[in-house]
Motif scaffolding. Sequence first.
Motif, short mmCIF file in Angstrom:
data_model
loop_
_atom_site.label_atom_id
_atom_site.label_comp_id
_atom_site.label_asym_id
_atom_site.label_seq_id
_atom_site.Cartn_x
_atom_site.Cartn_y
_atom_site.Cartn_z
N ARG B 83 0.89 -1.23 0.02
CA ARG B 83 0.05 -0.11 -0.15
C ARG B 83 0.84 1.09 -0.27
O ARG B 83 0.55 2.30 -0.64
N SER B 84 1.93 1.29 0.91
CA SER B 84 2.79 2.53 1.00
C SER B 84 4.15 2.64 0.42
O SER B 84 4.73 3.51 0.13
N GLY B 85 4.37 1.60 -0.22
CA GLY B 85 5.74 1.39 -0.70
C GLY B 85 6.56 0.83 0.57
O GLY B 85 6.11 1.08 1.57
N PRO B 86 7.94 0.57 0.30
CA PRO B 86 8.84 0.28 1.33
C PRO B 86 8.66 1.55 2.69
O PRO B 86 8.51 2.76 2.51
N ILE B 87 8.62 1.11 3.78
CA ILE B 87 8.67 2.08 5.04
C ILE B 87 10.14 2.94 4.88
O ILE B 87 11.32 2.36 4.57
N VAL B 88 10.06 4.30 5.13
CA VAL B 88 11.41 4.97 5.20
C VAL B 88 11.79 4.86 6.53
O VAL B 88 10.94 5.32 7.71
N ASP B 89 12.72 4.23 7.02
CA ASP B 89 13.33 3.66 8.23
C ASP B 89 13.28 4.83 9.01
O ASP B 89 13.06 4.73 10.46
N ALA B 90 13.81 5.93 8.80
CA ALA B 90 14.13 7.15 9.68
C ALA B 90 12.81 7.88 10.12
O ALA B 90 12.65 8.49 10.92
N SER B 91 11.71 7.28 9.40
CA SER B 91 10.26 8.15 9.66
C SER B 91 9.73 7.22 10.84
O SER B 91 8.61 7.69 11.39
N VAL B 92 10.10 5.99 11.06
CA VAL B 92 9.58 5.05 12.22
C VAL B 92 9.61 5.76 13.65
O VAL B 92 10.66 6.02 14.10
N GLU B 93 8.59 5.93 14.14
CA GLU B 93 8.62 6.35 15.49
C GLU B 93 7.48 5.69 16.31
O GLU B 93 6.31 5.48 16.03
N TRP B 94 7.85 6.01 17.71
CA TRP B 94 6.65 5.54 18.80
C TRP B 94 5.43 6.31 18.76
O TRP B 94 5.67 7.60 18.81
N GLY B 95 4.20 5.74 18.76
CA GLY B 95 3.11 6.57 18.67
C GLY B 95 2.55 6.78 20.15
O GLY B 95 1.88 7.70 20.39
N GLY B 96 2.64 5.81 20.87
CA GLY B 96 2.10 5.78 22.06
C GLY B 96 1.82 4.36 22.75
O GLY B 96 2.03 3.36 22.04
N SER B 97 1.55 4.23 24.02
CA SER B 97 1.61 2.89 24.47
C SER B 97 0.47 3.23 25.65
O SER B 97 0.13 4.38 26.49
N ILE B 98 -0.18 1.98 25.98
CA ILE B 98 -1.17 1.92 27.12
C ILE B 98 -0.73 0.69 27.68
O ILE B 98 -0.40 -0.35 27.12
N ASP B 99 -1.25 0.31 29.08
CA ASP B 99 -0.75 -1.04 29.50
C ASP B 99 -1.91 -1.99 28.79
O ASP B 99 -2.85 -1.92 28.27
N GLY B 100 -1.24 -3.22 28.69
CA GLY B 100 -1.72 -4.20 28.08
C GLY B 100 -2.20 -5.33 29.23
O GLY B 100 -2.45 -5.09 30.11
N PRO B 101 -2.73 -6.24 28.70
CA PRO B 101 -3.06 -7.69 29.51
C PRO B 101 -1.73 -7.81 30.54
O PRO B 101 -0.88 -7.36 30.21
N PRO B 102 -1.68 -8.75 31.49
CA PRO B 102 -0.56 -9.03 32.45
C PRO B 102 0.58 -9.32 31.79
O PRO B 102 0.52 -10.18 30.90
N GLY B 103 1.65 -8.43 32.10
CA GLY B 103 2.95 -8.86 31.50
C GLY B 103 3.18 -8.25 30.14
O GLY B 103 4.19 -8.30 29.63
N ARG B 104 2.07 -7.61 29.44
CA ARG B 104 2.14 -7.07 28.16
C ARG B 104 1.94 -5.35 28.34
O ARG B 104 1.37 -4.78 28.96
#
Lengths: 164, 244
Positions: B83-104
Amino acid sequence: MDPPTAAALGEASADVQAAGFDDVYRTLWPGLMRLGHLLTGSEVVGQEVAQEAFIGLLRRTDQVERPASYLRRAVVNLAINLQRRSSRERTYVAGLREQVQYPPEIDETWALIATLPTRQRAVLVLRFYEDLSETQIAAVIGCRRGTVKSLASRALARLRQELS
Amino acid sequence: MIDLEARVRHTLVAVATGTDIPPLPSPDQPTIVDPVVGRARRRQLARTAAVTAVVVPAIVGLAAAGGLLPGTFIDRLNWVPERSGPIVDASVEWGGSIDGPPGRRFEVWVATGENGEVCTTRVFVDDTVAVGATPAGIEDEGGRCSPGGTGHVFANGCGVGGSDGIYSYGCEAGPVTRAELHLADGTVMPTVIAGGEVSGWFPWTPGTPGPALLGYLGDGTPVDQFTIDPPWCASGPNRCSGEP
């Protein structure tokens, strides 16, 4: 001069540059958006897909002889690729909100069609909405005629099972 | 005995002719109607309590900003290159996090493809690794690419995947800046909004109603509510689930 008809743009050889891209766009846009909607389950995504297909056409105006056929194939392929979000996920289209309230029978059938795998859904749309033959569908999707037959058969069997 | 083919044909024509066809787009004219002011389908929502759990603060700016993300990690994420063509590595960034199931921990990563499309991918990772460090124990949950820019509609184009009672989702965020996922038992789950998508996860037991996604504008105005009802992948293989 009147804009060309969709049929003329699809079935006869028609140079896009001669027909005029604007006229091609104006003539085919509504139908392609509807096709995108049926294939993706979303008006908005259907629009995106149709626009992307036109962008592809714009880049190849000197190469495409049958713009309607080209655009239909592009919309179908883009919609199928769009649904390939990942191996672990299928796009959830059954519950996408619609502006139109349909009778229960249509609601029920549409919800079931929307849960079919993308290629099965595409075959149903091309066969029953676009009225294409199995051979034409095979050309659009890029598979053999037997595969089209099989996809349609499985899709209808599932619908029959769910609706009976 | 129903005439199935006639019913399918009738349904497709009805849905297609009900399509809200917008005016032809031009370079100066947005193609999609603002969902907040233009969509009659929205519902008025009661204001709900704020979510207590929130997105983990972006303390760590992340290895991506310094170009430190290993290629093996980037490749491990589930992008959609067709869909997007190869990902531009330098553009990869963390978008956010929330607690997951136990341990995750549930994380969203965002990148841009070579054709300019914005892609998001969702993962569960071990919560023993600090946020922003290269994650470990990656469990891919799916991803999506779409053209950037405005005009997207809240909760459209949702994707849901999962198994064993744990499901994750990603939907268009549209104009919302905050969203909540309300479970049938009243639990409110946090969400991550990044890369034009609102994402998160939820526990679900077969036979129970699906959760409801609620979105809000920056000033707190509710935008819409969307119920993520099962089945999600009636014909899908593997981890698609939620079938009756």
